[in-house]
Motif scaffolding. Structure first.
Motif, PDB file in Angstrom:
ATOM      1  N   VAL A   1      55.466  15.172  29.419  1.00 39.34           N
ATOM      2  CA  VAL A   1      55.832  13.928  30.081  1.00 39.34           C
ATOM      3  C   VAL A   1      57.185  13.469  29.547  1.00 39.34           C
ATOM      4  O   VAL A   1      57.344  13.261  28.342  1.00 39.34           O
ATOM      5  CB  VAL A   1      54.768  12.833  29.848  1.00 39.34           C
ATOM      6  N   GLY A   2      58.145  13.352  30.456  1.00 40.13           N
ATOM      7  CA  GLY A   2      59.472  12.885  30.058  1.00 40.13           C
ATOM      8  C   GLY A   2      60.407  12.872  31.247  1.00 40.13           C
ATOM      9  O   GLY A   2      60.221  13.629  32.203  1.00 40.13           O
ATOM     10  N   ASP A   3      61.410  12.024  31.189  1.00 42.92           N
ATOM     11  CA  ASP A   3      62.333  11.885  32.305  1.00 42.92           C
ATOM     12  C   ASP A   3      63.559  12.801  32.264  1.00 42.92           C
ATOM     13  O   ASP A   3      64.061  13.163  33.318  1.00 42.92           O
ATOM     14  CB  ASP A   3      62.780  10.428  32.443  1.00 42.92           C
ATOM     15  N   PRO A   4      64.062  13.182  31.084  1.00 47.35           N
ATOM     16  CA  PRO A   4      65.250  14.041  31.100  1.00 47.35           C
ATOM     17  C   PRO A   4      64.988  15.371  31.815  1.00 47.35           C
ATOM     18  O   PRO A   4      63.872  15.908  31.774  1.00 47.35           O
ATOM     19  CB  PRO A   4      65.553  14.278  29.623  1.00 47.35           C
ATOM     20  N   LYS A   5      66.008  15.888  32.465  1.00 49.44           N
ATOM     21  CA  LYS A   5      65.893  17.140  33.221  1.00 49.44           C
ATOM     22  C   LYS A   5      65.432  18.299  32.330  1.00 49.44           C
ATOM     23  O   LYS A   5      64.698  19.175  32.779  1.00 49.44           O
ATOM     24  CB  LYS A   5      67.247  17.460  33.872  1.00 49.44           C
ATOM     25  N   TRP A   6      65.825  18.297  31.041  1.00 50.19           N
ATOM     26  CA  TRP A   6      65.454  19.409  30.171  1.00 50.19           C
ATOM     27  C   TRP A   6      63.945  19.485  29.955  1.00 50.19           C
ATOM     28  O   TRP A   6      63.410  20.554  29.690  1.00 50.19           O
ATOM     29  CB  TRP A   6      66.198  19.361  28.835  1.00 50.19           C
ATOM     30  N   THR A   7      63.213  18.352  30.085  1.00 54.26           N
ATOM     31  CA  THR A   7      61.757  18.415  29.918  1.00 54.26           C
ATOM     32  C   THR A   7      61.116  19.179  31.070  1.00 54.26           C
ATOM     33  O   THR A   7      60.134  19.900  30.880  1.00 54.26           O
ATOM     34  CB  THR A   7      61.131  17.016  29.785  1.00 54.26           C
ATOM     35  N   GLU A   8      61.691  19.035  32.260  1.00 51.53           N
ATOM     36  CA  GLU A   8      61.195  19.791  33.415  1.00 51.53           C
ATOM     37  C   GLU A   8      61.503  21.285  33.232  1.00 51.53           C
ATOM     38  O   GLU A   8      60.654  22.145  33.464  1.00 51.53           O
ATOM     39  CB  GLU A   8      61.850  19.267  34.685  1.00 51.53           C
ATOM     40  N   TRP A   9      62.695  21.582  32.781  1.00 51.79           N
ATOM     41  CA  TRP A   9      63.094  22.977  32.540  1.00 51.79           C
ATOM     42  C   TRP A   9      62.217  23.596  31.458  1.00 51.79           C
ATOM     43  O   TRP A   9      61.744  24.720  31.590  1.00 51.79           O
ATOM     44  CB  TRP A   9      64.577  23.001  32.151  1.00 51.79           C
ATOM     45  N   MET A  10      62.003  22.841  30.362  1.00 53.76           N
ATOM     46  CA  MET A  10      61.181  23.332  29.254  1.00 53.76           C
ATOM     47  C   MET A  10      59.758  23.649  29.734  1.00 53.76           C
ATOM     48  O   MET A  10      59.147  24.623  29.308  1.00 53.76           O
ATOM     49  CB  MET A  10      61.142  22.286  28.137  1.00 53.76           C
ATOM     50  N   THR A  11      59.237  22.840  30.643  1.00 54.62           N
ATOM     51  CA  THR A  11      57.892  23.062  31.178  1.00 54.62           C
ATOM     52  C   THR A  11      57.840  24.360  31.976  1.00 54.62           C
ATOM     53  O   THR A  11      56.892  25.134  31.857  1.00 54.62           O
ATOM     54  CB  THR A  11      57.464  21.874  32.047  1.00 54.62           C
ATOM     55  N   LYS A  12      58.858  24.600  32.787  1.00 63.36           N
ATOM     56  CA  LYS A  12      58.891  25.831  33.588  1.00 63.36           C
ATOM     57  C   LYS A  12      58.953  27.065  32.701  1.00 63.36           C
ATOM     58  O   LYS A  12      58.255  28.056  32.946  1.00 63.36           O
ATOM     59  CB  LYS A  12      60.078  25.809  34.544  1.00 63.36           C
ATOM     60  N   VAL A  13      59.764  27.034  31.662  1.00 67.16           N
ATOM     61  CA  VAL A  13      59.858  28.165  30.725  1.00 67.16           C
ATOM     62  C   VAL A  13      58.540  28.330  29.976  1.00 67.16           C
ATOM     63  O   VAL A  13      58.012  29.435  29.857  1.00 67.16           O
ATOM     64  CB  VAL A  13      61.036  27.982  29.745  1.00 67.16           C
ATOM     65  N   GLY A  14      58.001  27.223  29.481  1.00 71.11           N
ATOM     66  CA  GLY A  14      56.737  27.273  28.743  1.00 71.11           C
ATOM     67  C   GLY A  14      55.589  27.801  29.583  1.00 71.11           C
ATOM     68  O   GLY A  14      54.718  28.515  29.084  1.00 71.11           O
ATOM     69  N   ASP A  15      55.585  27.484  30.875  1.00 64.62           N
ATOM     70  CA  ASP A  15      54.525  27.953  31.765  1.00 64.62           C
ATOM     71  C   ASP A  15      54.534  29.477  31.875  1.00 64.62           C
ATOM     72  O   ASP A  15      53.488  30.096  32.042  1.00 64.62           O
ATOM     73  CB  ASP A  15      54.680  27.305  33.144  1.00 64.62           C
ATOM     74  N   LEU A  16      55.701  30.079  31.758  1.00 64.96           N
ATOM     75  CA  LEU A  16      55.797  31.536  31.800  1.00 64.96           C
ATOM     76  C   LEU A  16      55.278  32.188  30.520  1.00 64.96           C
ATOM     77  O   LEU A  16      54.864  33.341  30.532  1.00 64.96           O
ATOM     78  CB  LEU A  16      57.256  31.969  32.017  1.00 64.96           C
ATOM     79  N   LEU A  17      55.289  31.441  29.423  1.00 71.41           N
ATOM     80  CA  LEU A  17      54.949  31.995  28.113  1.00 71.41           C
ATOM     81  C   LEU A  17      53.530  31.689  27.654  1.00 71.41           C
ATOM     82  O   LEU A  17      53.084  32.248  26.659  1.00 71.41           O
ATOM     83  CB  LEU A  17      55.944  31.488  27.066  1.00 71.41           C
ATOM     84  N   THR A  18      52.834  30.808  28.348  1.00 71.66           N
ATOM     85  CA  THR A  18      51.469  30.466  27.950  1.00 71.66           C
ATOM     86  C   THR A  18      50.491  30.902  29.027  1.00 71.66           C
ATOM     87  O   THR A  18      50.844  31.027  30.189  1.00 71.66           O
ATOM     88  CB  THR A  18      51.311  28.946  27.726  1.00 71.66           C
ATOM     89  N   GLN A  19      49.237  31.108  28.619  1.00 70.04           N
ATOM     90  CA  GLN A  19      48.225  31.542  29.577  1.00 70.04           C
ATOM     91  C   GLN A  19      47.593  30.375  30.320  1.00 70.04           C
ATOM     92  O   GLN A  19      47.124  30.526  31.424  1.00 70.04           O
ATOM     93  CB  GLN A  19      47.156  32.369  28.870  1.00 70.04           C
TER      94      GLN A  19
END
Length: 136
Positions: free
Chosen positions: A82-100
């Motif tokens: 949860v966060g407003d900066p654009k990097w939090t959205e980017w971080m979520t997309k990258v993290g989704d690729l790395l976690t099950q």
């Protein structure tokens, strides 16, 4: 600074990141809590809120996060960022690729929606809507 919020219960960990995250935030706050929850539940649900005053990660915190992520990628059921900066959205997309487990991004105004998703509360509502689209 990392704060454990009162919504933390059972297999759910709810955190708020303020100012700057340090290595000690991981080793003294997050890791002991995670290990406790993981020892009592097969999968963990995690919600992390990045407060408006969040300014970033110290190098040691990034290292701890990288080590943790590679070791525990399969230990999560759901992760909400949860966060407003654009990097939090980017971080979520990258993290989704790395976690099950599932991972989603929410804006600060969607915090309650994120909590509902972590708790699986939104699935019942969607199913009910599909079964009874006209309120019947």
């Amino acid at each position: 600074m990392l704060y454990v919020l009162p919504e933390t219960t059972g297999d759910i960990i709810v955190l708020q990141a303020n100012d700057t995250l340090t290595a000690s935030d991981y080793t003294e706050t997050f890791l002991p809590l995670f290990e406790h929850v993981k020892n009592t539940h097969p999968e963990v649900r995690l919600l992390v809120t990045f407060a408006p005053d969040f300014s970033g990660f110290e190098a040691g915190a990034l290292w701890e996060d990288l080590k943790f992520g590679t070791k525990h990628a399969s230990d999560f059921y759901r992760i909400a960022i949860v966060g407003d900066p654009k990097w939090t959205e980017w971080m979520t997309k990258v993290g989704d690729l790395l976690t099950q487990g599932e991972m989603r991004h929410y804006r600060m105004t969607q915090l309650l929606e994120a909590l509902r998703w972590i708790n699986d509360e939104d699935e019942d509502d969607e199913e009910e809507e599909m079964l009874y689209p006209f309120g019947g």
